[in-house]
Design an enzyme around this catalytic site. Structure first.
Site, PDB file in Angstrom:
ATOM      1  N   LYS A 275      -3.084 -10.900   8.132  1.00  0.00           N
ATOM      2  CA  LYS A 275      -1.611 -10.384   8.467  1.00  0.00           C
ATOM      3  C   LYS A 275      -1.405 -10.572  10.035  1.00  0.00           C
ATOM      4  O   LYS A 275      -2.399 -10.367  11.010  1.00  0.00           O
ATOM      5  CB  LYS A 275      -1.362  -9.210   8.164  1.00  0.00           C
ATOM      6  CG  LYS A 275      -1.128  -8.872   6.681  1.00  0.00           C
ATOM      7  CD  LYS A 275      -0.652  -7.489   6.288  1.00  0.00           C
ATOM      8  CE  LYS A 275      -0.420  -7.283   4.688  1.00  0.00           C
ATOM      9  NZ  LYS A 275       0.497  -8.264   4.181  1.00  0.00           N
ATOM     10  N   ASP A 286      -0.611   0.908   1.614  1.00  0.00           N
ATOM     11  CA  ASP A 286      -0.775  -0.007   0.580  1.00  0.00           C
ATOM     12  C   ASP A 286      -1.421   0.508  -0.780  1.00  0.00           C
ATOM     13  O   ASP A 286      -1.698  -0.201  -1.813  1.00  0.00           O
ATOM     14  CB  ASP A 286      -1.512  -1.248   0.942  1.00  0.00           C
ATOM     15  CG  ASP A 286      -0.899  -2.654   0.260  1.00  0.00           C
ATOM     16  OD1 ASP A 286       0.306  -2.649  -0.416  1.00  0.00           O
ATOM     17  OD2 ASP A 286      -1.654  -3.780   0.349  1.00  0.00           O
ATOM     18  N   ARG A 349      -1.573  -8.022  -6.975  1.00  0.00           N
ATOM     19  CA  ARG A 349      -1.532  -8.431  -8.253  1.00  0.00           C
ATOM     20  C   ARG A 349      -2.738  -8.983  -8.872  1.00  0.00           C
ATOM     21  O   ARG A 349      -3.030  -8.921 -10.064  1.00  0.00           O
ATOM     22  CB  ARG A 349      -0.583  -9.770  -8.411  1.00  0.00           C
ATOM     23  CG  ARG A 349      -1.126 -11.091  -7.439  1.00  0.00           C
ATOM     24  CD  ARG A 349       0.055 -11.985  -7.030  1.00  0.00           C
ATOM     25  NE  ARG A 349       1.097 -11.291  -6.072  1.00  0.00           N
ATOM     26  CZ  ARG A 349       1.975 -12.385  -5.372  1.00  0.00           C
ATOM     27  NH1 ARG A 349       2.191 -13.494  -5.949  1.00  0.00           N
ATOM     28  NH2 ARG A 349       3.027 -11.686  -4.526  1.00  0.00           N
TER      29      ARG A 349
HETATM   30  N1  BES Z   1       1.086  -5.076   0.656  1.00  0.00           N
HETATM   31  C1  BES Z   1       1.575  -6.315   0.759  1.00  0.00           C
HETATM   32  C2  BES Z   1       3.258  -6.127   0.771  1.00  0.00           C
HETATM   33  C3  BES Z   1       3.872  -5.073   1.692  1.00  0.00           C
HETATM   34  C4  BES Z   1       4.498  -5.803   2.843  1.00  0.00           C
HETATM   35  C5  BES Z   1       3.857  -4.005   1.366  1.00  0.00           C
HETATM   36  C6  BES Z   1       4.917  -5.072   3.602  1.00  0.00           C
HETATM   37  C7  BES Z   1       4.593  -3.047   2.253  1.00  0.00           C
HETATM   38  C8  BES Z   1       5.047  -3.583   3.396  1.00  0.00           C
HETATM   39  C9  BES Z   1       1.198  -7.128   0.020  1.00  0.00           C
HETATM   40  O1  BES Z   1      -0.273  -7.298  -0.488  1.00  0.00           O
HETATM   41  C10 BES Z   1       1.412  -8.621   0.410  1.00  0.00           C
HETATM   42  O2  BES Z   1       0.788  -8.974   1.536  1.00  0.00           O
HETATM   43  N2  BES Z   1       2.191  -9.520  -0.023  1.00  0.00           N
HETATM   44  C11 BES Z   1       2.517 -10.718   0.409  1.00  0.00           C
HETATM   45  C12 BES Z   1       2.634 -11.587  -0.666  1.00  0.00           C
HETATM   46  C13 BES Z   1       2.561 -13.350  -0.324  1.00  0.00           C
HETATM   47  C14 BES Z   1       1.492 -13.629   0.500  1.00  0.00           C
HETATM   48  C15 BES Z   1       3.080 -14.013  -1.417  1.00  0.00           C
HETATM   49  C16 BES Z   1       3.816 -10.535   1.320  1.00  0.00           C
HETATM   50  O3  BES Z   1       4.841  -9.702   0.955  1.00  0.00           O
HETATM   51  O4  BES Z   1       3.941 -11.185   2.403  1.00  0.00           O
HETATM   52 ZN    ZN Z   2      -0.995  -5.367  -0.207  1.00  0.00          ZN
HETATM   53 MN    MN Z   3      -1.431  -8.166   1.112  1.00  0.00          MN
END
Ligand code: BES
Ligand code: ZN
Ligand code: MN
Length: 492
Positions: A275, A286, A349
């Site tokens: 990230k 999370d 997931r």
């Molecule tokens: N934990 C994140 C989602 C999230 C983002 C929660 C911001 C709270 C605040 C999740 O694991 C994630 O990183 N999701 C990705 C999915 C993508 C790679 C398809 C996302 O949302 O960017």
């Molecule tokens: Zn996550």
């Molecule tokens: Mn993630």
């Protein structure tokens, strides 16, 4: 967290503080009609309005001392109550409660459990009890250093009014608030303290305190069960992963339970699909789904409804490392379905699918609800006010929508369907773990749907609702109130 002692319709002589409303024409409104026509109070409020110390605009408030036998009287303007929205009621009462807590009030006489535009006195009573108890929350972890909690003097609140089932309403609100405080503590806690091991020990503590059966599965057991998807996320972390299982038995042993499955990523760096750095600290929340499950269990322990519930929490960190899972790696889930991991940041997931399979095989639940901070796309779609909900059974979704609406801990439904499912196609496995940017919240749910075909299932995406960013940064305790309400209705 200090527990407020709530009373119902007891005499106001012992209360030191009165909370009463003022309508748009300057009349007193409250559920104690004697006080509404008390001449000391009516003349004090007329003078306050004439002197412009109090306006009749919604939210205006004033405290006057030594009136009608009370040390303090708070007058709060509510305008035309038939036009007062639920949002305005909640906002006004929150502001008033925080003002009251700044003074020495010990026993509050609360006359504002009243009907408003689209809600009745019972709803207001629930919200009032919930707000008063949640206002006692403070994150007090030792890692804050010599921080002193903002203590207050409030011990007792007497509510007035003829409201059916008032005791149960107050009990549900208070139990929910107590559950929320655990959820908030866990999500607020830094990830160097709140590890998968810490979540497991929290579950064990709850088991001790309330008599839940708690079972923690370690990596070796998960390997044996074939949880290749969950373990692929965990492999890059030095923290041992845990699969935390809790059982609350409030009904007959042969009653199929409701399963709550909560995402427990104690820190999400994104893994090799790292990230960006901005606000990455917030990825300590999370595990908000896991914290919700534990908070709901705490509330169940307090409330003791006649229902069986199991909680399943897959917990791990998501870290980049020399041995971390890589984009393009293919893993086999416990269900036997293979997954091509195209983005290691879509890890929620990957851990949930194995937990969902395990929950069904082990407990034969009649319904499964997963709760997860799953997608940033959900925040883009819905903002921070409602959680996303999707599912394969409309009755289950409707029940959750209605509990969300009643508790004002709301959900909004997004669609599922073959069109979105197709976005998960992989050339190298049964499915990919991402479906591209369009409909990112829906494709994440479609992924989970492939593991819940044989059971009534709903998915709650709480990425936008579990946490508040900005100056008031911190965990909200959502969606504990809605889930407690749902389970209470299920108990009949
Ligand atoms: N934990 C994140 C989602 C999230 C983002 C929660 C911001 C709270 C605040 C999740 O694991 C994630 O990183 N999701 C990705 C999915 C993508 C790679 C398809 C996302 O949302 O960017
Ligand atoms: Zn996550
Ligand atoms: Mn993630």
């Amino acid at each position: 967290m200090k527990r407020i002692q709530f009373r119902l319709n007891t005499a106001h002589q012992d209360c030191d503080t009165l909370l009463i409303g003022v309508d748009n024409s300057g009349q007193l409104i409250g559920s104690d009609s004697t006080l509404n026509s008390n001449s000391e109070l009516t003349s004090a409020v007329s003078t306050a309005i004439a002197d412009k110390d109090l306006s009749t605009k919604v939210g205006s408030q004033i405290m006057l001392k030594n009136l009608a036998g009370f040390t303090r009287v708070w007058f709060v303007s509510l305008g035309e109550t038939e036009k007062l929205s639920r949002k305005a009621f909640i906002e006004t009462m929150k502001k008033t409660i925080s003002s009251i807590l700044e003074t020495g009030t010990n026993w509050l006489y609360h006359t504002l459990s009243i009907a408003t535009q689209d809600s009745d006195a019972a709803w207001a009573l629930y919200q009032n009890a919930l707000m008063l108890q949640t206002a006692q929350y403070d994150y007090q972890h030792p890692s804050r250093g010599d921080f002193t909690a903002n203590e207050n003097n409030l011990d007792k609140v007497t509510f007035v009014g003829e409201i059916e089932n008032a005791e149960q309403i107050i009990g549900q609100a208070q139990s929910s608030a107590i559950g929320m405080s655990l959820t908030q503590d866990l999500a607020n806690m830094p990830a160097n303290f709140c590890t998968p091991t810490y979540l497991a020990s929290t579950a064990e503590d709850l088991g001790q305190q309330y008599g839940f059966t708690v079972n923690i599965l370690e990596r070796a057991q998960m390997e044996e069960l074939g949880m290749g998807s969950f373990l692929s996320v965990a492999q890059g972390s030095d923290q041992p992963p845990k699969l935390i299982c809790l059982e609350y038995k409030g009904a007959n042993a042969n009653d199929a339970p409701i399963a709550l499955v909560g995402k427990g990523v104690t820190f999400d760096t994104g893994g090799i699909s790292l990230k960006p750095g901005a606000s990455m600290d917030e990825m300590k929340y999370d595990m908000g789904g896991a914290a919700t499950v534990l908070g709901v269990f705490k509330a169940l322990g307090e409330l003791k409804p006649e229902i069986n519930v199991v909680g399943i929490i897959p917990s791990t960190e998501n870290m980049p490392a020399g041995n971390a899972v890589k984009p393009g790696d293919v893993v086999t889930s416990m269900s036997g379905q293979t997954i091509e991991i195209l983005n290691t940041d879509a890890e929620g997931r990957l851990i949930l699918c194995d937990a969902l399979t395990y929950a069904q095989k082990t407990y034969q639940p009649k319904q499964v609800i997963d709760i997860a901070t799953l997608t940033g796309a959900c925040i883009i779609a819905l903002g921070h006010h409602v959680s996303g909900i999707m599912g394969n059974n409309q009755t289950l979704v409707d029940d959750l929508l209605s509990s969300g609406n009643d508790t004002y801990d709301r959900f909004w439904q997004l669609p599922l369907g073959e069109e979105w499912d197709e976005q998960l196609k992989s050339n190298f496995a049964d499915m990919a773990n991402i479906g591209g940017r369009p409909g990112g919240t829906i494709t994440a749910a479609q992924f989970l749907a492939r593991f819940t075909k044989e059971v009534e299932w709903a998915h709650l995406d709480i990425a936008g609702t579990a946490w508040t960013s900005g100056t008031n940064k911190g965990a909200t305790g959502r969606p504990v109130p809605a889930l407690v309400d749902f389970l209470k209705h299920k108990a009949g």
